[in-house]
Design a protein around this motif. Structure first.
Motif, PDB file in Angstrom:
ATOM      1  N   GLY A 163       0.782  -1.236   0.000  1.00  0.00           N
ATOM      2  CA  GLY A 163       0.000   0.000   0.000  1.00  0.00           C
ATOM      3  C   GLY A 163       0.807   1.274   0.000  1.00  0.00           C
ATOM      4  N   ASP A 164       2.082   1.211  -0.344  1.00  0.00           N
ATOM      5  CA  ASP A 164       2.903   2.418  -0.291  1.00  0.00           C
ATOM      6  C   ASP A 164       3.914   2.391  -1.434  1.00  0.00           C
ATOM      7  OD1 ASP A 164       4.023   4.783   0.595  1.00  0.00           O
ATOM      8  OD2 ASP A 164       4.658   4.010   2.552  1.00  0.00           O
ATOM      9  N   ALA A 165       4.434   3.568  -1.767  1.00  0.00           N
ATOM     10  CA  ALA A 165       5.601   3.632  -2.639  1.00  0.00           C
ATOM     11  C   ALA A 165       6.792   3.092  -1.853  1.00  0.00           C
ATOM     12  CB  ALA A 165       5.851   5.073  -3.076  1.00  0.00           C
ATOM     13  N   VAL A 216      12.278   5.735  -2.956  1.00  0.00           N
ATOM     14  CA  VAL A 216      11.591   6.875  -3.584  1.00  0.00           C
ATOM     15  C   VAL A 216      11.321   7.947  -2.533  1.00  0.00           C
ATOM     16  CG1 VAL A 216       9.451   7.642  -4.679  1.00  0.00           C
ATOM     17  CG2 VAL A 216      10.550   5.536  -5.431  1.00  0.00           C
ATOM     18  N   TRP A 217      10.811   7.518  -1.380  1.00  0.00           N
ATOM     19  CA  TRP A 217      10.558   8.498  -0.311  1.00  0.00           C
ATOM     20  C   TRP A 217      11.861   9.120   0.175  1.00  0.00           C
ATOM     21  CZ3 TRP A 217       6.126  10.031  -1.070  1.00  0.00           C
ATOM     22  CH2 TRP A 217       4.990   9.206  -1.130  1.00  0.00           C
ATOM     23  N   ASP A 218      12.936   8.308   0.247  1.00  0.00           N
ATOM     24  CA  ASP A 218      14.224   8.873   0.689  1.00  0.00           C
ATOM     25  C   ASP A 218      14.659  10.005  -0.234  1.00  0.00           C
ATOM     26  OD1 ASP A 218      14.356   7.140   2.804  1.00  0.00           O
ATOM     27  OD2 ASP A 218      15.716   5.722   1.825  1.00  0.00           O
ATOM     28  N   LEU A 219      14.497   9.782  -1.534  1.00  0.00           N
ATOM     29  CA  LEU A 219      14.883  10.828  -2.487  1.00  0.00           C
ATOM     30  C   LEU A 219      13.949  12.031  -2.368  1.00  0.00           C
ATOM     31  CD1 LEU A 219      16.641  11.850  -4.769  1.00  0.00           C
ATOM     32  CD2 LEU A 219      15.322  10.462  -6.380  1.00  0.00           C
ATOM     33  N   LEU A 220      12.654  11.744  -2.287  1.00  0.00           N
ATOM     34  CA  LEU A 220      11.693  12.853  -2.231  1.00  0.00           C
ATOM     35  C   LEU A 220      11.767  13.625  -0.918  1.00  0.00           C
ATOM     36  CD1 LEU A 220       8.569  11.221  -3.921  1.00  0.00           C
ATOM     37  CD2 LEU A 220      10.039  13.006  -4.845  1.00  0.00           C
ATOM     38  N   SER A 221      12.331  13.023   0.118  1.00  0.00           N
ATOM     39  CA  SER A 221      12.468  13.760   1.383  1.00  0.00           C
ATOM     40  C   SER A 221      13.816  14.456   1.483  1.00  0.00           C
ATOM     41  CB  SER A 221      12.286  12.818   2.577  1.00  0.00           C
ATOM     42  OG  SER A 221      13.345  11.885   2.615  1.00  0.00           O
ATOM     43  N   SER A 222      14.612  14.364   0.428  1.00  0.00           N
ATOM     44  CA  SER A 222      15.947  14.987   0.440  1.00  0.00           C
ATOM     45  C   SER A 222      15.995  16.245  -0.418  1.00  0.00           C
ATOM     46  CB  SER A 222      16.992  13.986  -0.083  1.00  0.00           C
ATOM     47  OG  SER A 222      16.973  12.822   0.696  1.00  0.00           O
ATOM     48  N   LEU A 223      14.843  16.716  -0.829  1.00  0.00           N
ATOM     49  CA  LEU A 223      14.818  17.820  -1.794  1.00  0.00           C
ATOM     50  C   LEU A 223      14.582  19.182  -1.149  1.00  0.00           C
ATOM     51  CD1 LEU A 223      12.829  16.027  -4.637  1.00  0.00           C
ATOM     52  CD2 LEU A 223      15.290  16.281  -4.384  1.00  0.00           C
ATOM     53  N   THR A 224      14.529  19.220   0.190  1.00  0.00           N
ATOM     54  CA  THR A 224      14.300  20.513   0.834  1.00  0.00           C
ATOM     55  C   THR A 224      15.511  21.429   0.722  1.00  0.00           C
ATOM     56  OG1 THR A 224      14.954  19.485   2.903  1.00  0.00           O
ATOM     57  CG2 THR A 224      12.596  19.739   2.525  1.00  0.00           C
ATOM     58  N   GLU A 245      -1.523   2.175  -4.624  1.00  0.00           N
ATOM     59  CA  GLU A 245      -1.568   3.508  -4.010  1.00  0.00           C
ATOM     60  C   GLU A 245      -0.348   4.371  -4.337  1.00  0.00           C
ATOM     61  OE1 GLU A 245      -2.077   0.679  -2.449  1.00  0.00           O
ATOM     62  OE2 GLU A 245      -3.743   0.794  -1.029  1.00  0.00           O
ATOM     63  N   ALA A 246       0.766   3.740  -4.761  1.00  0.00           N
ATOM     64  CA  ALA A 246       2.030   4.489  -4.871  1.00  0.00           C
ATOM     65  C   ALA A 246       1.903   5.712  -5.781  1.00  0.00           C
ATOM     66  CB  ALA A 246       3.147   3.570  -5.368  1.00  0.00           C
ATOM     67  N   VAL A 247       1.255   5.554  -6.926  1.00  0.00           N
ATOM     68  CA  VAL A 247       1.216   6.653  -7.902  1.00  0.00           C
ATOM     69  C   VAL A 247       0.507   7.883  -7.334  1.00  0.00           C
ATOM     70  CG1 VAL A 247       0.327   7.385 -10.157  1.00  0.00           C
ATOM     71  CG2 VAL A 247       1.550   5.207  -9.917  1.00  0.00           C
ATOM     72  N   PRO A 248      -0.732   7.760  -6.829  1.00  0.00           N
ATOM     73  CA  PRO A 248      -1.344   8.976  -6.263  1.00  0.00           C
ATOM     74  C   PRO A 248      -0.601   9.525  -5.051  1.00  0.00           C
ATOM     75  CG  PRO A 248      -2.758   7.039  -5.889  1.00  0.00           C
ATOM     76  CD  PRO A 248      -1.692   6.635  -6.860  1.00  0.00           C
ATOM     77  N   MET A 249       0.033   8.637  -4.265  1.00  0.00           N
ATOM     78  CA  MET A 249       0.789   9.147  -3.109  1.00  0.00           C
ATOM     79  C   MET A 249       1.987   9.971  -3.567  1.00  0.00           C
ATOM     80  SD  MET A 249       0.687   5.783  -0.684  1.00  0.00           S
ATOM     81  CE  MET A 249       0.990   6.383   0.949  1.00  0.00           C
TER      82      MET A 249
END
Lengths: 420, 95
Positions: A325-327, A331-339, A359-363
């Motif tokens: 039910g998750d990406a 992927v989250w590690d990369l997306l949380s490193s963009l601040t 669920e991954a795509v809409p999340m």
């Protein structure tokens, strides 16, 4: 050791101009996000003119006693006409309430964008202050302070204060770093180059477009000294630090396809299904022309160089399978490193293979919106092994992204009722 | 009910909306690059340039007007979380 600042005394920068801040050598983590290998300093300054005294910035509240002792060594509270806050973050405004209480005749000067923050910090509706803009100033008789608005370096309220007669720039967090050394001056302290670069990378880099705007105001100044709010006072070759900010704010990587828009396709794939979709997205974008397309398996890369690439790219697509039910975590590690970089306004999209819920795509799409990307092209999901038609959808996704990036997307009109 | 047309220039999408719609109700759904912070008219994150048709938006409230002034917003810029469409044709893009 000669040149060490004394525990309670002020440090003279010029006759009548003193550092009155505080040293915090044991701090190891600043504001959660920064490491501080030898602590930091909270730099505050006192400027005496023939018509009164100005205090520029204060210190973190718990260091107030030291700050007040240093201030009292060079000025009486009754002489203080002006208190300038270059930045309202609590490490600089912490001693302000007590300073206002002790110096009731002083007027507070903050940037016009700092007004809302001041209310949030002090909760005082009747607090008198003067909001200032670039060009405004304070007349201290034989000395004059002028304000330069440098918004988003690194808060909306940040500004610098220029002491005309001395050529001193009180720069707030700009040109600062977390480095604690009682020798204080840049030509006397230990090697703080890594701290200067690290501070820029984490505090200023997300706002590099604003850095370039601020440099337009700062570079013409005949600088003799930069007095930042953290770290060493830059009296030796201050212009070198200004020049370094300009270098750091330029693109780190040369883009050989400088005239082309760039689209990065990132993916992870357990069984090759999301990879096949990624390749189809890339193929579709490539076929549309005018876009330099790059394909990356996140599993085979490190986050840091990907962040550098993302900072420079125009469009980003993320492919992730759905697992439980998750990406997936990389992927989250990369997306949380963009601040640490500014990606607002870039084009974003998502795709991925899934087993039963997907669920991954809409999340990921929601995360991209949260990161302030445009996400105008709906993502593509495929159950397990993508069919030929689903791969066609991926090619169409890539093509539409390329058309958006190159301004060739046909304008569409829809009714609000059709929007989910 | 009177209708209006709002064009989000950065994504090339025009949406037909009923009068009274706020920009925030539409911009995210079409994937426009207008971004939001507090969504309550205080933080100015959603500052939006009204490229044309600003006269078709309800005038800013006292609160919105103050936030725009505090943030030195240029002329014909509004907060997308507050700006309400009245009719006609409006073109917007992120500030």
């Amino acid at each position: 050791m000669p040149g060490l600042v004394s525990p309670d005394g002020a440090l003279e920068l010029a006759p009548g101009v003193h550092w009155i801040g505080a040293l915090d050598p044991t701090l190891r983590s600043f504001d959660i996000i920064l490491k501080t290998a030898n602590g930091t300093s909270y730099n505050a300054y006192c400027v005496r003119g023939s018509a009164g005294v100005a205090v520029i910035d204060t210190v973190k509240e718990s260091f107030g006693d030291t700050f007040f002792r240093r201030l009292e060594s060079v000025a009486d509270y009754g002489e203080i006409r002006a208190i300038v806050l270059n930045h309202l973050e609590p490490d600089h405004s912490g001693a302000l309430p007590e300073l206002l209480r002790r110096a009731p005749g002083a007027r507070l000067y903050i940037s016009s964008r700092g007004q809302v923050m001041l209310k949030g910090l002090l909760h005082g509706d009747r607090l008198a202050f003067t909001p200032v803009q670039t060009g405004d100033g304070i007349d201290l008789g034989d000395r004059h302070l002028r304000f330069l608005q440098t918004p988003y370096l690194h808060w909306p309220d940040t500004q610098c204060t220029w002491l005309e007669e001395e050529g001193f720039l009180f720069s707030g967090d700009v040109f600062g770093c977390h480095f604690c050394d009682a020798r204080m001056f840049n030509d006397a302290v230990g090697d703080f180059r890594f701290s200067f670069e690290y501070y820029y990378a984490h505090i200023m880099r997300p706002f590099r477009a604003h850095v370039l705007e601020a440099l337009e105001l700062i570079e013409p100044l005949p600088l003799k000294l930069i007095a930042p709010a953290h770290g060493p006072i830059l009296r030796d070759a201050p212009g070198r630090y200004v020049a370094r900010y300009r270098e750091l704010s330029a693109s780190g990587l040369k883009n050989e396809a400088a005239d082309e828009k760039t689209l990065l396709v990132f993916y992870l794939s357990a069984y090759g299904n999301t990879r096949a979709m990624a390749e189809a997205v890339a193929t579709g974008a490539e076929a549309a022309g005018g876009v330099r397309v790059s394909l990356y398996d996140i599993e085979g890369g490190e986050v840091s160089p990907f962040v550098d690439l993302i900072e420079e790219a125009d469009g980003l697509v993320f492919g992730s399978p759905t697992i439980n039910g998750d990406a997936v975590k990389p992927v989250w590690d990369l997306l949380s490193s963009l601040t640490a970089v500014n990606i607002a306004g870039k084009l974003g999209a998502a795709f991925g293979s899934y087993g039963w819920s997907g669920e991954a795509v809409p999340m990921v799409e929601n995360r991209l919106r949260g990161l302030k990307l445009r996400v105008p092209v709906p993502g593509v999901r495929a159950r397990l092994i993508p069919t030929g038609a689903e791969l066609d959808e991926c090619r169409e996704l890539g093509r539409n992204l390329a058309l958006h990036l190159t301004g060739r997307m046909a304008a569409t009109t829809i009714d609000m009722a059709a929007l989910a | 009910m009177p209708k209006a047309k709002v064009t989000f220039q950065d994504v090339g999408v025009t949406v037909t909306v009923p009068a009274g719609t706020r920009l925030i109700e539409v911009s995210e759904k079409v994937g426009a690059g207008i971004t939001y912070g507090c969504r309550e008219g205080e933080c100015c994150t959603c500052l939006t340039r009204i490229v044309s048709g600003h006269e078709h938006l309800a005038p800013p409230s006292v609160l919105e007007d103050q936030v725009l002034k505090d943030n030195l917003a240029p002329r014909h810029h509004r907060l997308a979380c507050q700006a309400q469409v009245l009719g006609g044709e409006i073109v917007v893009k992120p500030a």
